[in-house]
Design an enzyme around this catalytic site. Structure first.
Site, short mmCIF file in Angstrom:
data_model
loop_
_atom_site.label_atom_id
_atom_site.label_comp_id
_atom_site.label_asym_id
_atom_site.label_seq_id
_atom_site.Cartn_x
_atom_site.Cartn_y
_atom_site.Cartn_z
N ASN A 108 0.99 -1.26 -0.36
CA ASN A 108 -0.42 0.41 0.23
C ASN A 108 0.43 1.53 0.37
O ASN A 108 2.05 1.43 0.60
CB ASN A 108 -0.78 -0.35 1.27
CG ASN A 108 -1.68 -0.96 1.04
OD1 ASN A 108 -2.00 -2.02 -0.03
ND2 ASN A 108 -2.39 -1.43 2.84
N ILE A 109 0.27 2.25 -0.55
CA ILE A 109 1.35 3.42 -0.87
C ILE A 109 0.49 5.00 0.02
O ILE A 109 0.49 6.36 -0.59
CB ILE A 109 1.25 3.95 -2.27
CG1 ILE A 109 0.24 3.23 -3.25
CG2 ILE A 109 2.28 3.05 -2.89
CD1 ILE A 109 -1.24 5.06 -3.11
N ASP A 110 -0.51 4.66 0.58
CA ASP A 110 -1.28 4.75 1.82
C ASP A 110 -1.16 5.53 3.28
O ASP A 110 -1.23 6.94 3.32
CB ASP A 110 -2.63 4.75 1.99
CG ASP A 110 -3.14 3.16 2.68
OD1 ASP A 110 -1.86 3.01 3.43
OD2 ASP A 110 -3.35 2.47 2.09
N HIS A 125 6.12 -0.71 -2.89
CA HIS A 125 5.92 -0.63 -3.63
C HIS A 125 6.01 0.77 -3.66
O HIS A 125 5.06 2.41 -3.61
CB HIS A 125 4.16 -0.67 -4.02
CG HIS A 125 3.85 -2.08 -4.73
ND1 HIS A 125 2.68 -3.11 -4.65
CD2 HIS A 125 5.48 -3.36 -5.52
CE1 HIS A 125 3.19 -3.75 -5.19
NE2 HIS A 125 4.27 -3.60 -5.14
N CYS A 133 10.76 14.04 -8.63
CA CYS A 133 11.49 14.29 -9.79
C CYS A 133 12.01 13.27 -11.12
O CYS A 133 12.64 12.44 -10.48
CB CYS A 133 12.81 15.55 -10.07
SG CYS A 133 13.38 15.93 -11.80
N GLY A 193 -5.44 -9.34 2.85
CA GLY A 193 -6.56 -8.62 1.61
C GLY A 193 -5.22 -7.70 0.47
O GLY A 193 -5.30 -6.63 0.11
C1 BJW Z 1 -10.11 -6.94 1.45
C2 BJW Z 1 -11.39 -5.95 2.15
C3 BJW Z 1 -11.44 -6.69 3.29
C4 BJW Z 1 -11.10 -5.82 -0.01
N1 BJW Z 1 -11.17 -7.06 4.16
N2 BJW Z 1 -10.32 -8.05 2.04
C5 BJW Z 1 6.26 -12.55 -13.05
C6 BJW Z 1 5.41 -13.05 -13.28
C7 BJW Z 1 4.35 -12.35 -14.03
C8 BJW Z 1 4.93 -10.76 -14.11
C9 BJW Z 1 5.52 -10.25 -13.51
C10 BJW Z 1 6.35 -11.22 -12.79
N3 BJW Z 1 7.64 -10.63 -11.93
C11 BJW Z 1 7.02 -9.11 -13.09
C12 BJW Z 1 5.56 -9.59 -13.12
C13 BJW Z 1 5.22 -7.74 -14.10
C14 BJW Z 1 4.68 -7.78 -12.85
C15 BJW Z 1 3.28 -7.71 -13.07
O1 BJW Z 1 3.11 -8.53 -11.47
N4 BJW Z 1 2.30 -7.74 -13.23
C16 BJW Z 1 0.78 -9.03 -12.79
C17 BJW Z 1 0.15 -7.89 -13.07
C18 BJW Z 1 0.91 -10.15 -13.88
N5 BJW Z 1 5.19 -6.64 -11.83
C19 BJW Z 1 5.67 -6.00 -11.77
O2 BJW Z 1 5.63 -4.76 -13.25
C20 BJW Z 1 5.85 -4.85 -10.98
N6 BJW Z 1 7.91 -4.74 -10.99
C21 BJW Z 1 8.36 -6.22 -11.16
O3 BJW Z 1 8.94 -7.06 -10.53
O4 BJW Z 1 10.08 -5.27 -11.32
C22 BJW Z 1 10.82 -6.23 -12.42
C23 BJW Z 1 10.57 -7.16 -13.63
C24 BJW Z 1 9.56 -5.96 -14.24
C25 BJW Z 1 9.53 -6.96 -15.46
C26 BJW Z 1 9.29 -8.00 -15.78
C27 BJW Z 1 10.19 -9.00 -15.01
C28 BJW Z 1 10.83 -8.41 -13.94
C29 BJW Z 1 6.00 -3.58 -10.00
C30 BJW Z 1 4.68 -3.95 -9.98
C31 BJW Z 1 4.39 -3.22 -9.66
C32 BJW Z 1 2.77 -2.79 -8.38
N7 BJW Z 1 2.29 -1.11 -8.63
C33 BJW Z 1 0.59 -1.15 -8.60
C34 BJW Z 1 0.75 0.39 -8.34
C35 BJW Z 1 1.20 1.32 -7.46
C36 BJW Z 1 1.53 2.68 -7.39
C37 BJW Z 1 0.01 3.11 -7.47
O5 BJW Z 1 -1.26 3.07 -6.61
O6 BJW Z 1 -0.16 4.55 -8.09
O7 BJW Z 1 0.75 -0.90 -7.11
S1 BJW Z 1 -0.08 -1.79 -8.88
C38 BJW Z 1 -1.68 -2.15 -8.02
O8 BJW Z 1 -1.59 -3.57 -7.43
C39 BJW Z 1 -0.79 -1.58 -6.76
C40 BJW Z 1 -1.01 -2.29 -5.53
O9 BJW Z 1 -0.51 -2.32 -4.14
C41 BJW Z 1 -1.10 -4.02 -5.64
C42 BJW Z 1 -1.21 -5.11 -5.24
O10 BJW Z 1 -2.88 -4.39 -5.88
P1 BJW Z 1 -3.41 -5.52 -4.21
O11 BJW Z 1 -3.54 -4.53 -2.77
O12 BJW Z 1 -3.30 -6.85 -4.29
O13 BJW Z 1 -4.83 -4.95 -4.43
P2 BJW Z 1 -6.28 -5.18 -4.80
O14 BJW Z 1 -7.23 -4.64 -5.52
O15 BJW Z 1 -5.92 -6.72 -6.67
O16 BJW Z 1 -6.93 -6.71 -4.33
C43 BJW Z 1 -7.61 -6.50 -2.97
C44 BJW Z 1 -7.64 -7.20 -2.13
O17 BJW Z 1 -8.05 -6.86 -1.29
C45 BJW Z 1 -8.75 -8.17 -2.75
O18 BJW Z 1 -7.97 -9.39 -3.07
C46 BJW Z 1 -10.45 -8.33 -2.17
O19 BJW Z 1 -11.39 -9.46 -2.10
C47 BJW Z 1 -9.32 -7.62 -1.31
N8 BJW Z 1 -10.66 -6.86 0.54
N9 BJW Z 1 -11.36 -5.63 0.89
C48 BJW Z 1 -9.73 -8.01 3.27
N10 BJW Z 1 -11.88 -5.34 4.33
#
Ligand code: BJW
Length: 250
Positions: A108-110, A125, A133, A193
């Site tokens: 989380n970024i919050d 993240h 910059c 989460g």
């Molecule tokens: C509740 C609830 C309640 C709701 N109680 N639960 C290996 C395999 C495949 C792909 C890749 C890999 N390695 C890298 C990649 C590429 C890519 C990637 O993963 N892509 C996938 C989509 C397949 N990863 C990257 O690019 C990463 N970089 C990297 O690995 O560099 C090296 C590299 C690059 C390229 C290729 C290979 C290597 C960087 C990832 C950066 C993610 N950034 C974001 C944005 C951050 C900035 C911003 O906010 O603007 O991060 S994306 C977004 O998703 C954000 C979040 O932190 C992240 C995860 O989301 P999260 O937190 O899981 O949220 P949700 O909404 O998805 O889910 C919420 C959950 O809560 C749900 O399950 C609900 O059920 C639950 N919930 N209410 C309990 N009350």
């Protein structure tokens, strides 16, 4: 309200010597911060957040991406940590006071974990309060007024962008190194989460399991790791965490 927590989860947490908790957007949902993959509401409903979190999106339309992030930053600043954030901070403090280890890794970024007292959370993240910059990387904390007029040009000839990690970008090296070291040493891993879709965090449960840790998932809905973890607790993090922590520390 009573919350149904499996006794096995309580005992695992009570007996653990070295815990790693990974959190995602679901932990902040009940503070009013929109999750990433639930449908957006209001003025942003026509945008897909995952399409705005890329360097290409920023290059193509820096004003739009800045405006979206300025909107999220303002919304976050109006929220408060919830009972889930506070329970994690309590768990961390109590475990360390007992000579046990606790590491919080957050996607989380919050900064709500920080505001709840978990000031050493590993923010893999980045965070949305700091901006940098695009040319020099120099970090600053912009004012509301600065963000009102996007995009924001810097003296070095670049743009101010949020200090977060977009898709395709590397995670902060030292932070991810510390996270992996903790995962390799832990005996209990909690995934809380997060949709477990975004790597490398999506692989942390498997990494901890391979290192011999028990794994627990707390989530409102099933995810790709639900069938692989040792214990799955379905429900709201803001309700489950306080109940689990209270029983484990009793
Ligand atoms: C509740 C609830 C309640 C709701 N109680 N639960 C290996 C395999 C495949 C792909 C890749 C890999 N390695 C890298 C990649 C590429 C890519 C990637 O993963 N892509 C996938 C989509 C397949 N990863 C990257 O690019 C990463 N970089 C990297 O690995 O560099 C090296 C590299 C690059 C390229 C290729 C290979 C290597 C960087 C990832 C950066 C993610 N950034 C974001 C944005 C951050 C900035 C911003 O906010 O603007 O991060 S994306 C977004 O998703 C954000 C979040 O932190 C992240 C995860 O989301 P999260 O937190 O899981 O949220 P949700 O909404 O998805 O889910 C919420 C959950 O809560 C749900 O399950 C609900 O059920 C639950 N919930 N209410 C309990 N009350």
């Amino acid at each position: 309200m009573s919350v149904d927590i499996p006794e096995e989860a309580v005992v695992s947490l009570r007996q653990a010597r070295c815990v790693v908790a990974l959190t995602g957007a679901g932990v902040s949902a009940e503070s009013g911060v929109p999750t990433f993959r639930d449908k957006m509401t209001g003025m942003w409903e026509k945008y897909d957040p995952t399409q705005l979190a890329t360097p290409d999106a920023f290059r193509a339309d820096p004003a739009l991406v800045t405006q979206w992030n300025a909107w999220r930053r303002r919304l976050i600043l109006e929220t408060e940590p919830n009972a889930g954030h506070l329970a994690i901070a309590t768990l961390s403090e109590r475990m360390r006071a007992d000579g046990r280890e606790f590491t919080l890794i957050t996607q989380n970024i919050d900064r709500l974990h920080h505001r709840a007292g978990s000031t050493d959370a590993l923010e893999i993240h980045g965070n949305l309060m700091e901006w940098r910059c695009s040319v020099t990387g120099e970090i600053t904390e912009p004012t509301d007024e600065q963000l009102d007029d996007p995009p924001i040009e810097t003296e070095a000839g670049g743009f101010l962008r949020p200090n977060v990690v977009w898709f395709g970008e590397s995670l902060p090296e030292e932070t991810i190194g510390r996270a992996i070291a903790a995962l390799e040493a832990c005996d209990l891993f909690l995934s809380i989460g997060t949709s477990a879709l975004v790597y490398p965090a999506a692989g942390f449960s498997q990494l901890a399991n391979a290192a011999g840790a028990r794994t627990i998932e707390i989530n409102r809905d099933p995810t790709p790791i639900t069938d692989a973890v040792d214990i799955s607790v379905q429900g709201s993090a803001a309700e489950i965490l306080p109940a689990l922590v209270e029983r484990a520390l009793a």
